[in-house]
Write a protein that holds these residues in place. Structure first.
Motif, mmCIF file in Angstrom:
data_model
loop_
_atom_site.group_PDB
_atom_site.id
_atom_site.type_symbol
_atom_site.label_atom_id
_atom_site.label_comp_id
_atom_site.label_asym_id
_atom_site.label_seq_id
_atom_site.Cartn_x
_atom_site.Cartn_y
_atom_site.Cartn_z
ATOM 1 N N GLY A 116 75.040 -0.035 0.287
ATOM 2 C CA GLY A 116 73.738 -0.280 0.852
ATOM 3 C C GLY A 116 72.680 0.885 0.553
ATOM 4 N N PHE A 117 71.390 0.466 0.672
ATOM 5 C CA PHE A 117 70.536 1.464 0.238
ATOM 6 C C PHE A 117 69.235 1.318 0.977
ATOM 7 N N GLY A 118 68.661 2.598 1.189
ATOM 8 C CA GLY A 118 67.249 2.657 1.937
ATOM 9 C C GLY A 118 66.051 2.349 1.110
ATOM 10 N N ASN A 119 64.704 2.589 1.850
ATOM 11 C CA ASN A 119 63.731 2.369 1.186
ATOM 12 C C ASN A 119 63.065 3.578 0.405
ATOM 13 N N VAL A 120 62.439 3.268 -0.489
ATOM 14 C CA VAL A 120 61.734 4.474 -1.287
ATOM 15 C C VAL A 120 60.117 4.451 -0.914
ATOM 16 N N ASN A 121 59.819 5.635 -0.316
ATOM 17 C CA ASN A 121 58.605 5.553 0.280
ATOM 18 C C ASN A 121 57.694 6.710 -0.282
ATOM 19 N N GLY A 122 56.500 6.639 -0.234
ATOM 20 C CA GLY A 122 55.653 7.500 -0.832
ATOM 21 C C GLY A 122 55.286 8.733 0.068
ATOM 22 N N GLU A 123 54.597 9.796 -0.739
ATOM 23 C CA GLU A 123 54.618 11.063 0.179
ATOM 24 C C GLU A 123 53.996 10.918 1.401
ATOM 25 N N ASP A 124 53.330 9.811 1.682
ATOM 26 C CA ASP A 124 52.555 9.687 2.990
ATOM 27 C C ASP A 124 53.528 8.884 3.912
ATOM 28 N N GLY A 125 54.975 8.721 3.408
ATOM 29 C CA GLY A 125 55.982 8.111 4.587
ATOM 30 C C GLY A 125 55.821 6.836 4.441
ATOM 31 N N LYS A 126 54.953 6.023 3.919
ATOM 32 C CA LYS A 126 54.925 4.554 3.766
ATOM 33 C C LYS A 126 55.790 3.922 2.577
ATOM 34 N N ARG A 127 55.719 2.581 2.634
ATOM 35 C CA ARG A 127 56.616 2.064 1.339
ATOM 36 C C ARG A 127 55.866 2.301 0.093
ATOM 37 N N PHE A 128 56.646 2.664 -0.672
ATOM 38 C CA PHE A 128 56.006 3.099 -2.128
ATOM 39 C C PHE A 128 55.373 1.956 -2.628
ATOM 40 N N LYS A 129 53.975 2.243 -3.036
ATOM 41 C CA LYS A 129 53.103 1.199 -3.896
ATOM 42 C C LYS A 129 52.310 1.549 -4.406
ATOM 43 N N ASN A 181 66.354 6.467 3.509
ATOM 44 C CA ASN A 181 64.882 6.395 3.046
ATOM 45 C C ASN A 181 64.460 7.766 2.635
ATOM 46 N N TYR A 182 63.786 7.721 1.446
ATOM 47 C CA TYR A 182 63.347 9.071 0.913
ATOM 48 C C TYR A 182 61.745 8.877 0.479
ATOM 49 N N LYS A 183 61.275 10.188 0.262
ATOM 50 C CA LYS A 183 60.097 10.145 -0.305
ATOM 51 C C LYS A 183 59.935 10.406 -1.621
ATOM 52 N N PHE A 184 59.285 9.471 -2.565
ATOM 53 C CA PHE A 184 59.089 9.878 -3.971
ATOM 54 C C PHE A 184 57.985 10.715 -4.339
ATOM 55 N N SER A 185 58.371 11.749 -5.128
ATOM 56 C CA SER A 185 57.366 12.692 -5.540
ATOM 57 C C SER A 185 57.714 13.209 -6.795
ATOM 58 N N TYR A 186 56.680 13.043 -7.752
ATOM 59 C CA TYR A 186 56.642 13.467 -9.227
ATOM 60 C C TYR A 186 56.991 15.150 -9.308
ATOM 61 N N ASP A 187 56.225 15.745 -8.362
ATOM 62 C CA ASP A 187 56.178 17.089 -8.412
ATOM 63 C C ASP A 187 57.548 17.698 -7.981
ATOM 64 N N GLN A 188 58.252 16.977 -6.898
ATOM 65 C CA GLN A 188 59.278 17.633 -6.674
ATOM 66 C C GLN A 188 60.484 17.020 -7.738
ATOM 67 N N MET A 189 60.384 15.932 -8.372
ATOM 68 C CA MET A 189 61.363 15.238 -9.135
ATOM 69 C C MET A 189 61.218 16.016 -10.260
ATOM 70 N N LEU A 190 60.185 16.682 -11.031
ATOM 71 C CA LEU A 190 60.192 17.314 -12.121
ATOM 72 C C LEU A 190 60.008 18.818 -12.017
ATOM 73 N N ASP A 191 60.436 19.265 -10.823
ATOM 74 C CA ASP A 191 60.382 20.845 -10.715
ATOM 75 C C ASP A 191 61.579 21.310 -11.418
ATOM 76 N N THR A 192 61.102 22.549 -12.032
ATOM 77 C CA THR A 192 62.269 23.352 -12.596
ATOM 78 C C THR A 192 63.162 24.201 -11.747
ATOM 79 N N LYS A 193 62.659 24.209 -10.608
ATOM 80 C CA LYS A 193 63.645 24.969 -9.592
ATOM 81 C C LYS A 193 63.890 23.944 -8.422
#
Length: 222
Positions: free
Chosen positions: A5-18, A82-94
């Motif tokens: 099973g898997f949860g939802n991918v949400n935007g940084e506002d916590g709502k469904r990623f759209k 569920n988790y929040k999708f964030s390009y800044d976090q995803m592409l962080d070098t740290k």
């Protein structure tokens, strides 16, 4: 077959990623955006003189890192949450990102490459000769070696529950041990150079095996 099973991918506002228009975000658009951002970052590194790749290698390297970043960001957590999708976090070098892990791997291979050019020490030849041995003395060497020994156990754990985040957690811990090792233990020109080069290569091999298990393409230079 086993259902995971898997949860939802949400935007940084916590709502469904759209998208801004309210449409579902397509995977291909996420991947393209990640690659585009990595290309921009790599080109800046080239301008700053901190990159080990040429302009011709930027796109291929950005694809490997961008695609890997999206995959890893999803795989590194329990899939049922569920988790929040964030390009800044995803592409962080740290932090716990594919970008950080790929840089750690490339750093190890860079050390091996420099040893061959600057000190005429070819780690591949050292392995073939069978004469050099790894000697574990420094606490940072011990920490890295002990982390390497955990790899088989992590694979077994992943096979038990089919959650790849175990491999992600291990890879992040291994990269942390790498950072500590290269900071605390001088490799180039040290009396322990041959031993530490072998430790670097052994670690890089295990990291590549982890990347393969996660379907993330590694890069040798960044």
């Amino acid at each position: 077959l086993v259902h995971i099973g898997f949860g939802n991918v949400n935007g940084e506002d916590g709502k469904r990623f759209k998208t801004r228009s309210g449409d579902t975000v397509r995977l291909v658009d996420l991947l393209d955006e990640a690659v585009g951002r990595m290309e921009k970052s790599l080109k800046q590194r080239i301008e700053d003189g901190t990159a080990n790749i040429t302009s011709d290698e930027v796109h291929e390297t950005a694809c490997a890192m961008g695609y890997g970043a999206v995959k890893y960001f999803d795989l590194r957590r329990n899939p049922t949450t569920n988790y929040k999708f964030s390009y800044d976090q995803m592409l962080d070098t740290k932090g716990n990102t594919a970008i950080y892990l790929l840089y750690a791997h490339a750093r190890l291979e860079s050390i091996c490459a420099k040893a061959k050019v600057q000190h005429d020490k070819d780690v591949d030849e050292l392995i073939k000769s069978g004469k050099a041995q790894i000697s574990i003395v420094h606490p940072s060497e011990r920490k890295l070696a002990m982390t390497l020994r955990m790899f088989a156990d992590v694979v077994e754990e992943t096979l038990d529950d089919l959650y790849p985040y175990h491999i992600c957690d291990y890879l992040y811990a291994l990269s942390g041990a790498v950072a500590d090792f290269v900071t605390q233990c001088r490799v180039m020109g040290s009396p322990e150079m041959e031993s530490r080069l072998l430790l670097c290569r052994a670690t890089a091999i295990v990291m590549r095996q982890c990347f393969d298990l996660l379907a993330i393409r590694h890069v040798m230079r960044i």
